[in-house]
Motif scaffolding. Structure first.
Motif, short mmCIF file in Angstrom:
data_model
loop_
_atom_site.label_atom_id
_atom_site.label_comp_id
_atom_site.label_asym_id
_atom_site.label_seq_id
_atom_site.Cartn_x
_atom_site.Cartn_y
_atom_site.Cartn_z
N GLU A 75 21.29 101.74 -21.81
CA GLU A 75 22.45 100.90 -21.52
C GLU A 75 22.49 100.58 -20.03
OE1 GLU A 75 27.34 100.96 -22.15
OE2 GLU A 75 26.08 102.64 -22.80
N VAL A 107 28.19 93.03 -36.91
CA VAL A 107 27.11 92.77 -35.96
C VAL A 107 26.79 91.27 -35.94
CG1 VAL A 107 24.64 93.11 -35.56
CG2 VAL A 107 26.09 95.06 -36.09
N GLU A 108 26.59 90.73 -34.75
CA GLU A 108 26.36 89.29 -34.58
C GLU A 108 24.87 88.96 -34.58
OE1 GLU A 108 28.24 87.87 -31.08
OE2 GLU A 108 30.13 88.89 -31.47
N ASN A 148 19.36 99.68 -26.07
CA ASN A 148 20.79 99.74 -25.76
C ASN A 148 21.17 98.81 -24.62
OD1 ASN A 148 21.29 101.73 -27.72
ND2 ASN A 148 20.70 103.36 -26.31
N ASN A 171 26.95 99.19 -33.41
CA ASN A 171 28.21 98.45 -33.21
C ASN A 171 28.08 97.36 -32.15
OD1 ASN A 171 29.68 100.01 -35.08
ND2 ASN A 171 30.00 101.62 -33.56
N ASP A 172 27.32 97.63 -31.08
CA ASP A 172 27.25 96.69 -29.96
C ASP A 172 26.03 95.78 -30.03
OD1 ASP A 172 29.56 97.80 -28.83
OD2 ASP A 172 28.41 99.39 -27.84
N THR A 200 25.62 97.85 -39.06
CA THR A 200 27.06 98.08 -38.91
C THR A 200 27.81 96.78 -39.17
OG1 THR A 200 26.63 99.77 -37.25
CG2 THR A 200 28.87 98.87 -37.35
N ALA A 247 23.89 92.55 -30.62
CA ALA A 247 24.14 91.11 -30.65
C ALA A 247 22.81 90.40 -30.48
CB ALA A 247 25.12 90.69 -29.56
N ASP A 255 21.21 98.37 -30.23
CA ASP A 255 22.64 98.51 -29.97
C ASP A 255 22.96 97.82 -28.63
OD1 ASP A 255 25.16 99.24 -30.71
OD2 ASP A 255 25.04 101.28 -29.94
N GLY A 256 22.24 96.72 -28.37
CA GLY A 256 22.43 95.97 -27.13
C GLY A 256 22.30 94.48 -27.40
N ASP A 257 22.13 93.69 -26.32
CA ASP A 257 22.08 92.23 -26.42
C ASP A 257 20.63 91.74 -26.40
OD1 ASP A 257 24.85 92.07 -26.44
OD2 ASP A 257 24.97 92.00 -24.25
#
Length: 395
Positions: free
Chosen positions: A137, A212-213, A155, A190-191, A209, A193, A172-174
């Motif tokens: 992250e 999620v986008e 992340n 969750n995060d 999850t 995208a 779990d990141g972009d």
């Protein structure tokens, strides 16, 4: 009384060893000419302190390497542990057991190693051949991420595509581009995208999850011999194409060295010694190569050892395939001819390729590991049998 050395068989091997030694010596002498503007650092522990600026290409061979300062050109490092806390204003190329990047890399990063941890910034692509890769992250990678290894955890932020052949992929990141991967398991947290498409090959559905986008197409494909795409990459590097390359490589070996193919096949008659030798080689050869890279004189030999290791891993599929095919064919056909060798190799390689489509999680990973161990073991046992022998005639 007199004695003489019989030259049949022994002399060609000695001549070959002499030729290899001469090539290594000439290569070592020529290296400074190829890297005219370069800085070499070879020691047990190499540290570039925060105040130091290296203006030339930096070559490092050591047990541990720490870069706190600045490297204005490319960095090439071979070490058990590599830590980049400073700045590399060009590209980073690493062979290491563990690589940690918390600093800044202006261009691309290429790593072959057991563990890769990225918490800093990379201005270009990240290409990894590794067991475990983590993009933490807060980490930023502006280009693509290409990973061929056991596990990738994302992340942080990736500015373009994520591709590769990966056992477990956790996002779990972009991701600003597409995700296209051949995986055993895919998890989206969750995060997560994804601005582009998510297309993956897997024996099981992804664990996603809710919420999620994924902006583009979202598709899971079963393993197929024609691959994921219709472009040049799929035509030349799809599973079916890779099987063809293996068959071509195996046919070439049988055509020019049928005795070598037969000898490798015979070494697998003793599966337990081959498995032990293969496991030892799988772990020890990369370590030995890194130790050789820790000395300037040993760099050419270390590079040759790594190249041979990679080739042996690839051709292990041919060696094991040939043995499997020989087991499938009737014993009375085993006449040692090129025809029998070619037929057994073809059947075995096709069988190994088919096993990789079994819809069981991690089944193909287990198959790949067993094949690699057996193939390396066969090569090690054969090498032990090829030691020169002297025959002395007494008069």
């Amino acid at each position: 009384m007199s004695s003489r050395l019989t030259t049949s068989g022994a002399q060609p091997r000695y001549l070959g060893l002499a030729a290899c030694a001469i090539i290594l010596v000439v290569t070592t002498i020529a290296m400074p000419l190829w890297t005219n503007a370069a800085s070499f650092r070879a020691d047990t522990d190499v540290t570039i302190p925060a105040a130091e600026v290296v203006e030339e290409d930096l070559f490092v061979a050591s047990d541990t390497f720490l870069l706190d300062g600045t490297a204005e050109q490319d960095v090439f490092a071979g070490a058990r542990s590599v830590e980049i806390d400073g700045t590399v204003e060009d590209s980073l190329n690493v062979v290491s057991g563990e690589t940690t990047i918390s600093g800044s890399i202006a261009h691309s990063v290429r790593v072959a190693g057991g563990m890769v941890n990225v918490s800093g910034t990379i201005g270009g692509d990240l290409v990894v051949l590794s067991g475990f890769t983590t993009i933490a992250e807060g980490a930023t990678i502006d280009g693509d991420v290409h990973v061929f290894g056991g596990m990738l955890t994302v992340n942080g932020a990736v500015g373009d595509d994520v591709t590769g052949t990966i056992g477990v992929l956790e996002i779990d990141g972009d991701i600003a581009g597409d995700v296209r991967a051949d995986v055993e398991r895919l998890d989206l947290g969750n995060d997560a995208a994804i601005a582009g498409e998510l297309i993956y090959i897997s024996p099981v559905e992804a664990d996603i999850t809710p919420g999620v986008e994924v902006a583009g197409d979202f598709d899971r494909q079963s393993a197929a011999p024609w691959g994921m795409e219709s472009g040049p990459r799929a035509r030349f590097f799809s599973p079916l194409a890779r099987t063809v390359w293996l068959l071509v490589a195996g046919a070439f070996i049988i055509a020019i060295a049928p005795r070598l193919a037969t000898a490798l096949n015979e070494t697998l008659d003793r599966p337990l010694p081959a498995a032990i030798a293969g496991l030892l080689a799988l772990v020890s050869v990369p370590v030995l190569a890194i130790l050789l890279l820790a000395t300037v004189v040993g760099i050419p030999l270390g590079l040759l050892l790594l190249a041979g290791y990679i080739v042996a891993l690839y051709l292990s599929q041919v060696v094991v395939g040939q043995r499997l095919g020989a087991w499938l064919l009737p014993n009375r056909w085993a006449d040692g001819s090129r025809g029998h060798l070619l037929l057994s190799m073809t059947l075995g390689v096709l069988l190994l390729s088919a096993l990789r489509y079994v819809p069981v999680p991690f089944f193909d990973t287990v198959v790949n590991m067993l094949v690699a161990v057996a193939g390396l073991g066969a090569a090690v046992l054969l090498f032990g049998r090829l030691r020169p022998k002297r025959a002395v005639d007494r008069v």
